[in-house]
Scaffold this motif. Structure first.
Motif, mmCIF file in Angstrom:
data_model
loop_
_atom_site.group_PDB
_atom_site.id
_atom_site.type_symbol
_atom_site.label_atom_id
_atom_site.label_comp_id
_atom_site.label_asym_id
_atom_site.label_seq_id
_atom_site.Cartn_x
_atom_site.Cartn_y
_atom_site.Cartn_z
ATOM 1 N N TYR A 1 15.932 -24.680 83.931
ATOM 2 C CA TYR A 1 14.604 -24.831 84.497
ATOM 3 C C TYR A 1 14.622 -24.739 86.023
ATOM 4 O O TYR A 1 15.647 -24.915 86.673
ATOM 5 C CB TYR A 1 14.004 -26.171 84.068
ATOM 6 C CG TYR A 1 13.703 -26.260 82.591
ATOM 7 C CD1 TYR A 1 13.386 -25.128 81.847
ATOM 8 C CD2 TYR A 1 13.728 -27.478 81.922
ATOM 9 C CE1 TYR A 1 13.095 -25.196 80.493
ATOM 10 C CE2 TYR A 1 13.435 -27.576 80.565
ATOM 11 C CZ TYR A 1 13.130 -26.425 79.861
ATOM 12 O OH TYR A 1 12.847 -26.503 78.527
ATOM 13 N N SER A 2 13.448 -24.482 86.583
ATOM 14 C CA SER A 2 13.312 -24.397 88.034
ATOM 15 C C SER A 2 13.592 -25.767 88.654
ATOM 16 O O SER A 2 13.347 -26.808 88.032
ATOM 17 C CB SER A 2 11.903 -23.919 88.407
ATOM 18 O OG SER A 2 10.921 -24.707 87.775
ATOM 19 N N PRO A 3 14.093 -25.778 89.899
ATOM 20 C CA PRO A 3 14.398 -27.059 90.555
ATOM 21 C C PRO A 3 13.182 -27.971 90.696
ATOM 22 O O PRO A 3 13.305 -29.191 90.635
ATOM 23 C CB PRO A 3 14.939 -26.634 91.927
ATOM 24 C CG PRO A 3 15.457 -25.254 91.722
ATOM 25 C CD PRO A 3 14.525 -24.629 90.719
ATOM 26 N N ARG A 4 12.016 -27.359 90.877
ATOM 27 C CA ARG A 4 10.785 -28.131 91.078
ATOM 28 C C ARG A 4 9.755 -27.678 90.040
ATOM 29 O O ARG A 4 8.889 -26.839 90.338
ATOM 30 C CB ARG A 4 10.259 -27.912 92.501
ATOM 31 C CG ARG A 4 11.278 -28.270 93.584
ATOM 32 C CD ARG A 4 10.883 -27.697 94.937
ATOM 33 N NE ARG A 4 11.880 -27.939 95.965
ATOM 34 C CZ ARG A 4 12.943 -27.155 96.171
ATOM 35 N NH1 ARG A 4 13.146 -26.071 95.405
ATOM 36 N NH2 ARG A 4 13.809 -27.442 97.118
ATOM 37 N N PRO A 5 9.797 -28.215 88.819
ATOM 38 C CA PRO A 5 8.915 -27.725 87.754
ATOM 39 C C PRO A 5 7.433 -27.985 87.985
ATOM 40 O O PRO A 5 6.600 -27.454 87.249
ATOM 41 C CB PRO A 5 9.411 -28.492 86.521
ATOM 42 C CG PRO A 5 10.814 -28.877 86.843
ATOM 43 C CD PRO A 5 10.803 -29.150 88.307
ATOM 44 N N ILE B 1 18.252 -24.683 87.134
ATOM 45 C CA ILE B 1 19.031 -25.894 86.908
ATOM 46 C C ILE B 1 19.126 -26.172 85.415
ATOM 47 O O ILE B 1 18.088 -26.353 84.754
ATOM 48 C CB ILE B 1 18.385 -27.104 87.605
ATOM 49 C CG1 ILE B 1 18.407 -26.911 89.123
ATOM 50 C CG2 ILE B 1 19.092 -28.397 87.237
ATOM 51 C CD1 ILE B 1 17.766 -28.042 89.880
ATOM 52 N N PRO B 2 20.336 -26.229 84.843
ATOM 53 C CA PRO B 2 20.460 -26.686 83.457
ATOM 54 C C PRO B 2 19.898 -28.110 83.338
ATOM 55 O O PRO B 2 20.356 -29.032 84.025
ATOM 56 C CB PRO B 2 21.973 -26.660 83.210
ATOM 57 C CG PRO B 2 22.505 -25.664 84.200
ATOM 58 C CD PRO B 2 21.632 -25.822 85.419
ATOM 59 N N GLU C 1 18.653 -35.343 82.647
ATOM 60 C CA GLU C 1 19.927 -34.893 83.209
ATOM 61 C C GLU C 1 19.741 -33.508 83.798
ATOM 62 O O GLU C 1 19.188 -32.613 83.152
ATOM 63 C CB GLU C 1 21.007 -34.862 82.129
ATOM 64 C CG GLU C 1 22.367 -34.386 82.650
ATOM 65 C CD GLU C 1 23.418 -34.289 81.559
ATOM 66 O OE1 GLU C 1 23.825 -35.353 81.042
ATOM 67 O OE2 GLU C 1 23.788 -33.149 81.197
ATOM 68 N N ARG C 2 20.211 -33.315 85.057
ATOM 69 C CA ARG C 2 20.103 -32.022 85.728
ATOM 70 C C ARG C 2 21.430 -31.712 86.426
ATOM 71 O O ARG C 2 21.991 -32.558 87.134
ATOM 72 C CB ARG C 2 18.985 -32.035 86.778
ATOM 73 C CG ARG C 2 17.654 -32.473 86.210
ATOM 74 C CD ARG C 2 16.454 -31.989 86.959
ATOM 75 N NE ARG C 2 16.575 -31.845 88.392
ATOM 76 C CZ ARG C 2 15.721 -31.125 89.120
ATOM 77 N NH1 ARG C 2 14.735 -30.468 88.532
ATOM 78 N NH2 ARG C 2 15.841 -31.039 90.435
ATOM 79 N N ASP C 3 21.879 -30.481 86.247
ATOM 80 C CA ASP C 3 23.075 -30.017 86.944
ATOM 81 C C ASP C 3 22.638 -29.347 88.248
ATOM 82 O O ASP C 3 22.219 -28.184 88.268
ATOM 83 C CB ASP C 3 23.859 -29.037 86.071
ATOM 84 C CG ASP C 3 25.175 -28.613 86.711
ATOM 85 O OD1 ASP C 3 25.404 -28.951 87.889
ATOM 86 O OD2 ASP C 3 25.974 -27.933 86.029
ATOM 87 N N GLU C 4 22.738 -30.089 89.341
ATOM 88 C CA GLU C 4 22.264 -29.619 90.635
ATOM 89 C C GLU C 4 23.420 -29.164 91.533
ATOM 90 O O GLU C 4 23.299 -29.161 92.761
ATOM 91 C CB GLU C 4 21.466 -30.730 91.319
ATOM 92 C CG GLU C 4 20.297 -31.226 90.466
ATOM 93 C CD GLU C 4 19.465 -32.300 91.160
ATOM 94 O OE1 GLU C 4 19.955 -32.886 92.145
ATOM 95 O OE2 GLU C 4 18.336 -32.548 90.722
ATOM 96 N N SER C 5 24.516 -28.753 90.909
ATOM 97 C CA SER C 5 25.725 -28.425 91.666
ATOM 98 C C SER C 5 25.558 -27.227 92.591
ATOM 99 O O SER C 5 26.179 -27.168 93.658
ATOM 100 C CB SER C 5 26.888 -28.154 90.705
ATOM 101 O OG SER C 5 27.096 -29.230 89.829
ATOM 102 N N ASN C 6 24.750 -26.254 92.199
ATOM 103 C CA ASN C 6 24.754 -24.964 92.903
ATOM 104 C C ASN C 6 23.420 -24.600 93.529
ATOM 105 O O ASN C 6 23.093 -23.417 93.685
ATOM 106 C CB ASN C 6 25.170 -23.860 91.925
ATOM 107 C CG ASN C 6 26.555 -24.097 91.347
ATOM 108 O OD1 ASN C 6 27.506 -24.347 92.088
ATOM 109 N ND2 ASN C 6 26.653 -24.032 90.019
#
Length: 673
Positions: free
Chosen positions: A253-257, A273-274, A308-313
């Motif tokens: 999904y987008s970082p800012r839904p 972002i997963p 839960e969000r994978d914000e690594s990249n």
């Protein structure tokens, strides 16, 4: 739904009767002729939506093929739903958001403050049986300062037809812009006292296009919902029901839904972002009817929302301590008991409604392998409401409520409590006209910070902060009349809500911190009005809702955390329905006209006006029992628009407006056997 309808020479299908009865059931009672009436229980798959802002009968929404709460609630006067993304469903009543509302699902509190870019509700409209909406805080029985919305899901008893012992339902649907969904339900009466239902649902979404043909990004994902219910009726006057509701939303999904695809691309390029946004709800409900002297409803529940969000990249301006797999959990554990007693004293009817409400909210957040942050808040309440029926025409209802709220948080361990009260009056002028008025004092303590962002170390909570209080006053009339084949109904509600010590949270750029404080006194005032006309198989409804807000201390609109006005533009809704009884066909049209909202902060854009139109057709051929085919077109004229309850305006000089999907053709088929 059960109502008497005058016998007709034409045969009514299950679909036609169930839909038409919602609009025309009063006609039969008005005739006074019971010799040619019959009573029949009919249900179709879809929620019955009732609202205190309308006196026009419940509304069956199966024809809407809802896959977002906006499909379900947006045409209720005084109610809006912001957001287009599956993880962003934000209910709004008179300009107040879901953190100001008492929202429950099968009795379980859904209160959460998860993340400012994501909504706080994870609800599947497809399995909803009923929605009871209290527009405005009018009764001490509920605690929300803006009103209450209680959702109820279906059970086996709702789906069994006639003398069936078991049954099943298969459903599939497709929307051109851009989703497909399906569900399977099995249910049965296992023994004389036990019934059970198992429901499974899935919807797959792709990126939709708005009315200008612009394709969004970061909306592609999948939602699944499994609902299991077991009911037990050990005696004829009581029922136990245990429910497990498993909701899963997953996608890149987008970082800012809460923003448009263009805004996300401008702020974070095409990075996705997963994301996993899950809910698990377990409830035990009990209903017991001893006699008119004692009727009890109780709920014991546990509700868990997990983000839960994978914000690594993520590129660009993203905090370094958040470049990891990050998680937030919001738990609600609680119980509610409500009892009702009807007692006649000296020929005066008395109805006592009393009970207790307890909820403990626990918020957790963790960035990668960093230490977990945990906060807790406990709210306890006791209430008593007494309706005094002085005559058939006049009643008076006083009430009192005590709330105690304790914060166990990094920013403070304060407790807040208050006694609030309510008083309502109803007067039945004649069998057609009635008048009502109510006033209710309000209380809201400073809540926990949003769960996902670890703001605790950079948040300043004013040490002298006070609970938000206020007074909601409203009044109006209802009208209802049937004459021959004609039906008329209307209602008007005028309201004014005053708040003292309005609670505000905003970012302080100078100090690089978040401030939570009292932002003066505010008010919201307006009205909701509706009129209905029905003739035989035809029904038409027109409503108008208006709410204007103001911060009286600062002489500005009430502003959200992004300094955008929370005001919602005037909304006009029109619905037209026609039943072709002989063809087993139900047709309808829905139009919404929202006027420009110019009550915004000086120098900021207005919220644009828009109008959107939907049509639908539903066919339930009597030759194939249990088959229902539905066709619809949402946003028929491909309007580019954004709900005024959605994200609008600029951020870093980028237009963030969360535009709704453009035209979408929907088709679905359901077979119940």
């Amino acid at each position: 739904m059960t109502c008497s309808t005058k016998s007709k020479t034409v045969r009514l299908s299950a679909l036609s009767l169930s839909v038409a009865s919602a609009l025309f059931c009063q006609q039969a009672f008005a005739s006074g002729d019971t010799s040619d009436q019959y009573r029949e229980e009919m249900e179709v798959w879809g929620a019955k939506v009732s609202s205190s802002s309308e006196f026009l009968g419940d509304d069956d929404i199966s024809v809407k093929q809802a896959d977002h709460l906006s499909d379900l609630l947006r045409d209720i006067p005084g109610v809006d739903v912001g957001g287009t993304h599956s993880v962003n469903q934000r209910i709004n009543i008179r300009g107040l958001n879901e953190t100001d509302l008492d929202i429950r699902l099968d009795g379980a509190s859904q209160y959460a403050n998860m993340f400012h870019h994501i909504g706080n509700l994870t609800l599947n409209p497809d399995i909803i049986k009923a929605v009871d909406i209290q527009v405005g805080a009018n009764s001490v029985v509920n605690g929300g300062i803006g009103g209450a919305i209680h959702f109820e899901t279906k059970n086996a008893k709702d789906l069994l037809r006639g003398d069936e012992q078991y049954g099943a339902r298969l459903y599939g649907g497709y929307a051109t812009n851009n989703s497909r969904q399906g569900s399977t339900t099995v249910y049965g009466q296992l023994t004389d006292t036990l019934d059970a239902m198992l429901y499974g649902y899935m919807i797959k979404r792709n990126n939709f296009k708005d009315g200008a043909g612009v394709e969004t990004i970061g909306a592609e994902g999948k939602v699944t919902n499994i609902l299991a219910k077991l009911g037990w009726e050990p005696t004829t006057n009581q029922r136990f029901e245990i429910t497990y509701d498993n909701y899963r939303d997953k996608g890149n999904y987008s970082p800012r839904p809460d923003m448009s695809g263009d805004a996300n691309e401008a702020l974070s390029k095409t990075t996705l972002i997963p994301t996993k946004y899950h809910r698990d709800t377990v409830t035990l409900n009990h209903q017991f009817t001893h006699s008119e002297l004692l009727q009890v409803k109780s709920s014991l529940y546990y509700n868990k929302i997990d983000l839960e969000r994978d914000e690594s990249n993520i590129p660009g301006r993203w905090p370094g301590d958040r470049r990891s797999v990050n998680n937030a959990i919001n738990n609600n554990t609680g119980a509610r008991i409500t009892a009702t007693s009807d007692i006649d004293i000296a020929s005066i009817g008395n109805t006592f409604t009393y009970g207790v409400d307890y909820n403990q909210q626990q918020s957790k957040s963790q960035y990668g392998s960093q230490p977990e942050t945990t906060e807790k808040a406990t709210n306890s309440a006791v209430f008593l409401q007494h309706k005094i029926q002085f005559s058939d025409a006049f009643s008076l209802t006083p009430g009192v409520r005590y709330d105690h709220f304790k914060r166990d948080a990094v920013t403070s361990n304060k407790s807040f409590s208050d006694v609030t009260w309510g008083l309502a009056a109803d007067y039945q002028l004649n069998k057609h006209f009635s008048f009502f008025a109510s006033t209710r004092s309000l209380f809201k303590a400073p809540q926990l910070l949003e769960s996902f962002i670890k703001y605790q170390q950079v948040t300043y909570l004013d040490p002298n902060i006070k609970a938000e209080t206020g007074l909601n006053t409203q009044g109006g009339f209802r009208f209802n009349m049937d004459k021959g084949m004609h039906s008329f109904a209307s209602n008007l509600t005028l309201f004014k809500t005053d708040f003292k010590n309005h609670l505000k949270a905003s970012y302080n750029r100078a100090k690089k911190q978040y401030d939570i404080y009292n932002d003066g006194d505010t008010e919201i005032k307006g009205f909701e009005a509706s009129v209905f006309y029905g003739y035989d198989a035809f029904g038409a409804k027109l409503s108008y809702a208006k709410a204007d807000n103001k911060n009286k201390t600062n002489d500005t609109p009430i502003l959200d955390s992004n300094k955008r006005s929370t005001d919602i533009g005037d909304s006009i809704n029109l619905s037209l329905d026609y039943n072709f009884y002989d063809l087993d066909l139900y047709l309808g049209w829905r139009s919404q006209f929202v006027l420009e909202e110019d009550n915004v902060l000086e120098g900021t854009p207005v919220k644009d006006a828009y109008n959107v139109h939907n049509l639908f057709a539903q066919w339930a051929p009597h030759q194939v029992d249990g088959l229902v085919l539905t066709f619809g077109v949402d946003n028929l004229f491909d309007e580019q628009y954004a709900s005024h309850a959605s994200r609008t305006g600029l951020a870093r000089n980028i237009d963030t407006t969360d535009f709704e999907p453009g035209r979408s053709i929907k088709v679905s088929a359901a077979y119940q056997f």
